[in-house]
Design a protein around this motif. Sequence first.
Motif, PDB file in Angstrom:
ATOM      1  N   LEU A 326     -25.129   5.683-117.191  1.00 27.56           N
ATOM      2  CA  LEU A 326     -25.493   5.436-118.858  1.00 27.56           C
ATOM      3  C   LEU A 326     -26.337   4.711-119.059  1.00 27.56           C
ATOM      4  O   LEU A 326     -26.387   3.597-118.496  1.00 27.56           O
ATOM      5  N   VAL A 327     -27.307   5.024-120.109  1.00 29.96           N
ATOM      6  CA  VAL A 327     -28.308   4.369-120.642  1.00 29.96           C
ATOM      7  C   VAL A 327     -27.917   4.185-122.142  1.00 29.96           C
ATOM      8  O   VAL A 327     -27.759   5.017-122.861  1.00 29.96           O
ATOM      9  N   LEU A 328     -28.101   2.816-122.516  1.00 28.84           N
ATOM     10  CA  LEU A 328     -27.840   2.477-123.793  1.00 28.84           C
ATOM     11  C   LEU A 328     -29.172   1.897-124.602  1.00 28.84           C
ATOM     12  O   LEU A 328     -30.020   1.123-123.946  1.00 28.84           O
ATOM     13  N   ASN A 329     -29.910   2.504-125.506  1.00 31.24           N
ATOM     14  CA  ASN A 329     -31.108   2.346-125.763  1.00 31.24           C
ATOM     15  C   ASN A 329     -31.273   2.140-127.590  1.00 31.24           C
ATOM     16  O   ASN A 329     -30.763   3.026-128.098  1.00 31.24           O
ATOM     17  N   ASN A 330     -31.910   1.088-127.821  1.00 33.49           N
ATOM     18  CA  ASN A 330     -32.211   0.829-129.319  1.00 33.49           C
ATOM     19  C   ASN A 330     -33.811   0.811-129.346  1.00 33.49           C
ATOM     20  O   ASN A 330     -34.414  -0.242-129.153  1.00 33.49           O
ATOM     21  N   ALA A 344     -40.763   4.827-127.173  1.00 28.98           N
ATOM     22  CA  ALA A 344     -39.601   5.376-127.290  1.00 28.98           C
ATOM     23  C   ALA A 344     -39.718   6.763-126.279  1.00 28.98           C
ATOM     24  O   ALA A 344     -38.676   6.978-125.532  1.00 28.98           O
ATOM     25  N   TRP A 345     -40.846   7.176-126.319  1.00 29.18           N
ATOM     26  CA  TRP A 345     -41.034   8.422-125.256  1.00 29.18           C
ATOM     27  C   TRP A 345     -41.012   7.902-123.949  1.00 29.18           C
ATOM     28  O   TRP A 345     -40.168   8.790-123.216  1.00 29.18           O
ATOM     29  N   ARG A 346     -41.534   6.791-123.510  1.00 30.65           N
ATOM     30  CA  ARG A 346     -41.438   6.497-122.249  1.00 30.65           C
ATOM     31  C   ARG A 346     -40.149   6.187-121.877  1.00 30.65           C
ATOM     32  O   ARG A 346     -39.495   6.280-120.648  1.00 30.65           O
ATOM     33  N   MET A 347     -39.321   5.416-122.762  1.00 27.40           N
ATOM     34  CA  MET A 347     -37.807   5.138-122.673  1.00 27.40           C
ATOM     35  C   MET A 347     -37.125   6.304-122.300  1.00 27.40           C
ATOM     36  O   MET A 347     -36.296   6.404-121.477  1.00 27.40           O
TER      37      MET A 347
END
Length: 399
Positions: A326-330, A344-347
Amino acid sequence: MNPEITPAAATPFSTPWGVFDLTRFPEDPRERLRAWDAADEYLLRHLAGEAGGADGATDLAGRRIVVLGDRWGALTTALAAHEPVQIADSHLGRRATLANLARAGATSDPARLLTTRDTPPERIDVLLVRVPKSLALLEDQLHRLAPAVHPGTVVIGTGMVTEIHTSTLQLFERILGPTRTSLAARKARLIFCTPDPALDPGPSPWPHRYALPPDVGPVSGRTVVNHAGTFCAERLDIGTRFFLGHLPTPAPGARVVDLGCGNGVVGTAAALAGPGAELVFVDESHQAVASAEETFRTNLGPDARAEFLTADALAAEVIAPGSVDLVLNNPPFHSHQATTDATAWRMFTGSRRALKPGGELWVVGNRHLGYHVKLRRLFGNCQLVAGNPKFVVLRAVKR
């Protein structure tokens, strides 16, 4: 047009010490954001005595030079022959500096590239400050460097006119000594500060702590620790608050990444909701990772286990492909003063690489940014978990 943007990102950086081809990190031939701007150029011209005025060239020979906040290594690379010490918060900036030094044929002892968390040099003869976007980070770093400054230290700050405010000058004056500013040149300005050894700036106010509101899930009422420069260090931002109300509960044994962790409140909430989960906090800011670790340990105990990584998104060298549940991302959508979706695209691409089959990426973002389009293109699916007029929480599954 933003001064960092140019139709050709690889425009040579012409300085009194040579001409350099500089790039940001990671390198992208399509990148339109330069690795230097007029503020870097103005400072170097002043040091060489080529910027007008009556000051003349600054004697750098044999002097301990510290460059604070060099964004992509432009100042450090140009002055490499004088062996400056760079102090920076950004992991990406450090990687860019190393690449730019290598391209220029210079070598750099890693001990001379310090982070904002490292112990600074004991003596500074020339202090060059690239004014950061965060006044808090400037305040914290000036406090850390003040003991090394002496009456003969040359202190010069630089920034674009839009980055230098009365409050910027007041920080220099309160912590180091009196200031004056240059005339503007190509929308850039210099700050000249005269160290005052009798000045007592008092202790640094950082790190800053605050209690979370009572309605944000598992972290309600908990304490958050923020080192200077961390996103929303004074209060919980509304995007994260919305995300906290819609987080999934990690399964026991799940490996969970708080990507772009900031002060770590999202990952800490996941750890409290799923006590059997294995948490990994990742950010490119050294200040943020230090904040996340203190927030986590404050709320789960000093011996609680987690990983804390300063890295570029979920690069393969730090997170093994197919190892995350699971990845959580802001994700941020600014790089210094420029608006960009490159981070954001790299993340998102890094998350897809790091996730196991069936693993999930949960993202919160401003509705108008259209992250659902990118996630569908990358993952082949995207579900709207929750939304309000400003934010959406999205879920993408690796098939």
